[in-house]
Scaffold this active site. Structure first.
Site, PDB file in Angstrom:
ATOM      1  N   GLY A 145       0.848  -1.185   0.000  1.00 39.33           N
ATOM      2  CA  GLY A 145       0.000   0.000   0.000  1.00 39.33           C
ATOM      3  C   GLY A 145       0.881   1.231   0.000  1.00 39.33           C
ATOM      4  O   GLY A 145       2.116   1.122  -0.031  1.00 39.33           O
ATOM      5  N   GLY A 146       0.243   2.391   0.040  1.00 38.25           N
ATOM      6  CA  GLY A 146       0.995   3.635   0.024  1.00 38.25           C
ATOM      7  C   GLY A 146       1.992   3.748   1.168  1.00 38.25           C
ATOM      8  O   GLY A 146       3.041   4.360   1.032  1.00 38.25           O
ATOM      9  N   PHE A 147       1.655   3.150   2.315  1.00 39.07           N
ATOM     10  CA  PHE A 147       2.498   3.345   3.491  1.00 39.07           C
ATOM     11  C   PHE A 147       3.160   2.071   3.982  1.00 39.07           C
ATOM     12  O   PHE A 147       3.682   2.018   5.078  1.00 39.07           O
ATOM     13  CB  PHE A 147       1.668   3.966   4.620  1.00 39.07           C
ATOM     14  CG  PHE A 147       1.033   5.246   4.195  1.00 39.07           C
ATOM     15  CD1 PHE A 147       1.811   6.329   3.858  1.00 39.07           C
ATOM     16  CD2 PHE A 147      -0.342   5.346   4.082  1.00 39.07           C
ATOM     17  CE1 PHE A 147       1.231   7.511   3.429  1.00 39.07           C
ATOM     18  CE2 PHE A 147      -0.926   6.528   3.656  1.00 39.07           C
ATOM     19  CZ  PHE A 147      -0.135   7.615   3.332  1.00 39.07           C
ATOM     20  N   GLY A 148       3.116   1.016   3.170  1.00 37.75           N
ATOM     21  CA  GLY A 148       3.791  -0.202   3.586  1.00 37.75           C
ATOM     22  C   GLY A 148       3.065  -1.435   3.113  1.00 37.75           C
ATOM     23  O   GLY A 148       1.978  -1.361   2.540  1.00 37.75           O
TER      24      GLY A 148
ATOM     25  N   VAL B 233       1.083  -5.116   3.003  1.00 38.53           N
ATOM     26  CA  VAL B 233      -0.076  -5.699   3.689  1.00 38.53           C
ATOM     27  C   VAL B 233       0.041  -7.213   3.586  1.00 38.53           C
ATOM     28  O   VAL B 233       0.362  -7.751   2.529  1.00 38.53           O
ATOM     29  CB  VAL B 233      -1.398  -5.233   3.024  1.00 38.53           C
ATOM     30  CG1 VAL B 233      -2.593  -5.864   3.727  1.00 38.53           C
ATOM     31  CG2 VAL B 233      -1.506  -3.717   3.060  1.00 38.53           C
TER      32      VAL B 233
ATOM     33  N   ASP C 257      -9.140   9.924  -0.726  1.00 39.11           N
ATOM     34  CA  ASP C 257      -8.411   9.086  -1.680  1.00 39.11           C
ATOM     35  C   ASP C 257      -9.276   7.920  -2.139  1.00 39.11           C
ATOM     36  O   ASP C 257      -8.856   6.769  -2.149  1.00 39.11           O
ATOM     37  CB  ASP C 257      -7.104   8.590  -1.050  1.00 39.11           C
ATOM     38  CG  ASP C 257      -6.091   8.180  -2.106  1.00 39.11           C
ATOM     39  OD1 ASP C 257      -6.320   8.478  -3.294  1.00 39.11           O
ATOM     40  OD2 ASP C 257      -5.083   7.538  -1.748  1.00 39.11           O
TER      41      ASP C 257
HETATM   42  O1  ACK Z   1      -5.242  -4.729  -4.587  1.00 35.65           O
HETATM   43  P1  ACK Z   1      -4.789  -5.706  -3.615  1.00 35.65           P
HETATM   44  O2  ACK Z   1      -4.675  -7.120  -3.966  1.00 35.65           O
HETATM   45  O3  ACK Z   1      -5.630  -5.520  -2.254  1.00 35.65           O
HETATM   46  O4  ACK Z   1      -3.418  -5.214  -3.009  1.00 35.65           O
HETATM   47  C1  ACK Z   1      -3.620  -4.321  -1.987  1.00 35.65           C
HETATM   48  C2  ACK Z   1      -2.548  -4.520  -0.947  1.00 35.65           C
HETATM   49  O5  ACK Z   1      -3.123  -5.216   0.133  1.00 35.65           O
HETATM   50  C3  ACK Z   1      -1.963  -3.194  -0.439  1.00 35.65           C
HETATM   51  O6  ACK Z   1      -2.980  -2.367   0.013  1.00 35.65           O
HETATM   52  C4  ACK Z   1      -4.429  -5.603  -0.196  1.00 35.65           C
HETATM   53  N1  ACK Z   1      -5.236  -5.418   0.978  1.00 35.65           N
HETATM   54  C5  ACK Z   1      -5.282  -4.319   1.783  1.00 35.65           C
HETATM   55  N2  ACK Z   1      -6.131  -4.521   2.779  1.00 35.65           N
HETATM   56  C6  ACK Z   1      -6.643  -5.756   2.628  1.00 35.65           C
HETATM   57  C7  ACK Z   1      -7.610  -6.529   3.348  1.00 35.65           C
HETATM   58  N3  ACK Z   1      -8.204  -6.051   4.431  1.00 35.65           N
HETATM   59  N4  ACK Z   1      -7.886  -7.748   2.896  1.00 35.65           N
HETATM   60  C8  ACK Z   1      -7.302  -8.221   1.783  1.00 35.65           C
HETATM   61  N5  ACK Z   1      -6.393  -7.541   1.065  1.00 35.65           N
HETATM   62  C9  ACK Z   1      -6.074  -6.330   1.474  1.00 35.65           C
HETATM   63  C10 ACK Z   1      -4.904  -4.733  -1.321  1.00 35.65           C
END
Ligand code: ACK
Length: 661
Positions: free
Chosen positions: A361-364, A366, A481
């Protein structure tokens, strides 16, 4: 269930509730079902077997078991639940008593529930698993409290605190204590049957909490029950303090003597506790501020009341014999207990191994994790690990915690906990198995999985989530955003808005602020935000409009093929609109079958949202109304461009086109 029988429910007696020793006496039972089973019938055999199975399995399955036996029309569904604090032996005793008592109390009944002090047994000929059962009744202590106002306030706070904790506790149980009128301690617990999921548990408990005023909010004890959850409070401790339950923060508790006077020893104890507490808070503050590199001033991103202090609190959680540190967020008068601890998360994340990484993500990064083991029950979570190097990110992190901790809506991704320990800044979310909307929308194959009905549901869901942020929550929040990658999809492809790192809280009557720090994503940002740093609900509406047009078209707002033609998505849509062929925007993968009128209406709404003049854009509540109606007339959209104005497109032309379609 037969509603008329529900009213028969229940209060077998009015008793004082402090009677834990009398665990075998039923608190209440209700015999339901419109028809009876007959003696020696298949149903009776199945029921007997099922009750035996509960007797054997509930105590060895962590105090809960649900099972079914037989086939329709003789199928029986049943469950047994022991109170979260009782030991296996007590659980065994209670379940075996109640499984035999329920047959005696409800002979021939096809459906029944029996409540005891330390367990519940329930069976039915219809499948009630995963369904929130409503209020069934209550018991009250006949003695009145001395200071009703103070008690009601403290009781409400304790119950709400416990009810927000229990759903996320593996046992769906939480107990705690609080103080009213400065010195009187009382105790409470809440619990749900574990066939419910966490949001259902919250709903179930909330239903019961709402019954407190009419039942017993001025009594020294009360118990309110449904078939899938219960709550109870008393002026004496009636449960064994849990080692796995987060206790709600409460002032130092004290016990008043029978004569109502306070002993000297008590005053000394209170003083010591208060002083120690204050010192502990000061030390924790210091540690936190050192850790985040902010020794001075507010750590919040906005005004004084937003100033945020993460206070490390010794939780009552113990694991492997040592105490863990938990996070409590203190914001002004409010405190939030969040449930995750560094050891637990590191254990669950295999120390953040790459295999579990969901993305950046923008800040690290996940990570996806499954919490297993004694404390957690295979629940999947997503852990956002804030980059240590990003000092700005720390603020975004805190901003996100404080905002989301207060927000609960089905279209907002749920924050389950956080941790700021040993230099780690972690946010723990519910796991969204389908990840973000952009992974579907802009993928040639996956976009086919989003038919029009799903896309429309996503559009409406996002609008509702935004409505909650703008108007319905206790706060007014501008997300800033909103974009496809910040919309996560659950297992049924329902949308949830995520990533509140850049969100902005509005206070009081504030409707617009100016900032010199424009953060967000180009393409989704409104003209007035980019050019003048103006933030308002209308800047989010603009982003929503762009997102809506992306969902309809399956095109990114900065799609290369559009840019090659010297335009972005908004310009492209406007051109199609002016040329009277907006339906051409529709994603070809949607095929011919989708309702053209609804698609056109969405495009129209999208264009209203991206109008250049923020004042002309609808509020998100109007958008929700427009989306929910097929017939209400919509205003004509003005140009989204600064340069073109209404240019060569006359309203008459647009009107004519609209009439034709
Ligand atoms: O687009 P994605 O596959 O879905 O990649 C981003 C990545 O982490 C960085 O933000 C995924 N992500 C973020 N929060 C969650 C969540 N709660 N459950 C599943 N995937 C998530 C997001």
């Amino acid at each position: 269930m037969n509603p008329s029988l529900v009213t028969l429910l229940l209060f077998l007696s009015l008793k004082f509730l402090a009677r834990a020793a009398m665990a075998a006496i039923p608190t209440g039972n209700v015999c339901l079902g419109t028809t009876n089973y007959t003696s020696n019938s298949q149903y009776e055999q199945n029921l007997n077997q099922l009750l035996q199975s509960l007797q054997a399995n509930v105590p060895v399955s962590g105090g809960f078991n649900s099972t079914t036996l037989g086939t329709s029309p003789d199928q029986v569904f049943g469950l047994g639940l022991c109170r979260g604090d009782v030991k296996t032996t007590e659980c065994t005793k209670c379940i075996s008593n109640s499984t035999s008592e329920i047959l005696r109390l409800c002979p021939g009944s096809k459906e029944a529930i029996a409540w005891y002090d330390t367990c519940i047994v329930r069976y039915s000929d219809s499948n009630f698993f995963g369904t929130v059962d409503g209020y069934r009744g209550g018991l009250l202590n006949t003695q009145n409290v001395s200071d009703v106002t103070s008690f009601r306030e403290a009781l409400g706070t304790l119950m709400r605190d416990l009810s927000s904790t229990a759903p996320y506790n593996p046992l769906m149980y939480a107990s705690g204590q609080a103080v009213y009128a400065d010195f009187f301690t009382f105790y409470g617990l809440v619990q749900c049957t574990r066939d419910l999921d966490a949001p259902q548990c919250e709903v179930c408990l909330e239903n019961l909490i709402q019954k407190i005023p009419s039942c017993c909010s001025d009594k020294l004890g009360g118990q309110i029950i449904s078939g899938s959850c219960f709550l109870r409070f008393e002026d004496s401790r009636f449960f064994t303090p849990s080692t796995t339950t987060a206790q709600p923060p409460s002032p130092p508790s004290s016990k008043v003597g029978d004569n109502g006077g306070i002993s000297t020893a008590l005053i000394v104890t209170i003083s010591v506790v208060v002083v120690c507490g204050a010192m502990a808070i000061a030390i924790c503050m210091y540690c936190f501020l050192c850790r985040t590199g902010k020794g001075k001033g507010s750590v919040g991103r906005k005004k004084s009341h937003m100033s945020l202090l993460f206070k490390s609190r010794k939780s009552l959680n113990t694991k492997n014999g040592h105490e863990e540190e938990g996070c409590t967020i203190v914001q002004g008068e409010e405190k939030f207990s969040l449930l995750f601890y560094l050891d637990t998360i590191i254990h669950a994340t295999s120390n953040f191994c790459d295999e579990n990484k969901l993305g950046e993500g923008g800040f690290g990064p996940v990570y996806k994790q499954v919490l297993q083991g004694k404390l957690y029950d295979g629940r999947e979570i997503a852990v956002k690990r804030l980059c240590r190097s990003s000092s700005q990110g720390v603020e975004e992190f805190k901003n996100e915690v404080i905002l989301i901790a207060k927000l609960q809506h089905r279209n907002l991704v749920r924050l389950l906990g956080c941790c700021l320990e040993k230099g780690e800044n972690l946010l723990v979310y519910e796991y969204m198995p389908n990840k973000s909307l952009d992974t579907f929308l802009f993928d040639l194959e996956r976009c086919k999985l989003l038919d029009w009905a799903k896309r429309f549901n996503i559009i409406v869901g996002i609008a509702r989530g935004l409505l909650y942020l703008h108007e319905d929550s206790r706060l007014r929040i501008i997300h800033r955003d909103l974009k496809a990658s910040n919309i996560l999809l659950d297992s049924d492809l329902n949308p949830k808005i995520s990533d509140f790192g850049t969100a902005r809280l509005f206070e009081g009557d504030e409707t617009q602020v100016n900032t010199s720090k424009v953060i967000g994503t180009y393409g989704y940002m409104s003209p007035e935000y980019i050019m003048q740093g103006q933030i308002s609900v209308k800047s989010d509406v603009y982003s929503f409009g762009v997102l809506l047009l992306e969902i309809v078209s399956g095109k990114k707002n900065n799609a290369p093929e559009l840019f090659q033609q010297g335009q972005g998505l908004v310009e492209y849509v406007w051109r199609l609109w002016c040329e009277g062929r907006p339906i051409e925007l529709m994603d070809p993968s949607l095929g011919e079958t989708c309702p053209r009128n609804q698609v056109l209406r969405c495009i129209h709404i999208g264009l209203l949202c991206v109008q250049v003049d923020a004042a002309e854009r609808p509020t998100i509540s109007s958008v929700v109304v427009m989306l929910n109606s097929d017939t209400s007339s919509l205003p004509l959209p003005m140009s989204p461009h600064f340069l073109y104005g209404n240019g060569d497109v006359t309203e008459t032309f647009i009107f004519k086109w609209y009439q034709q379609n």
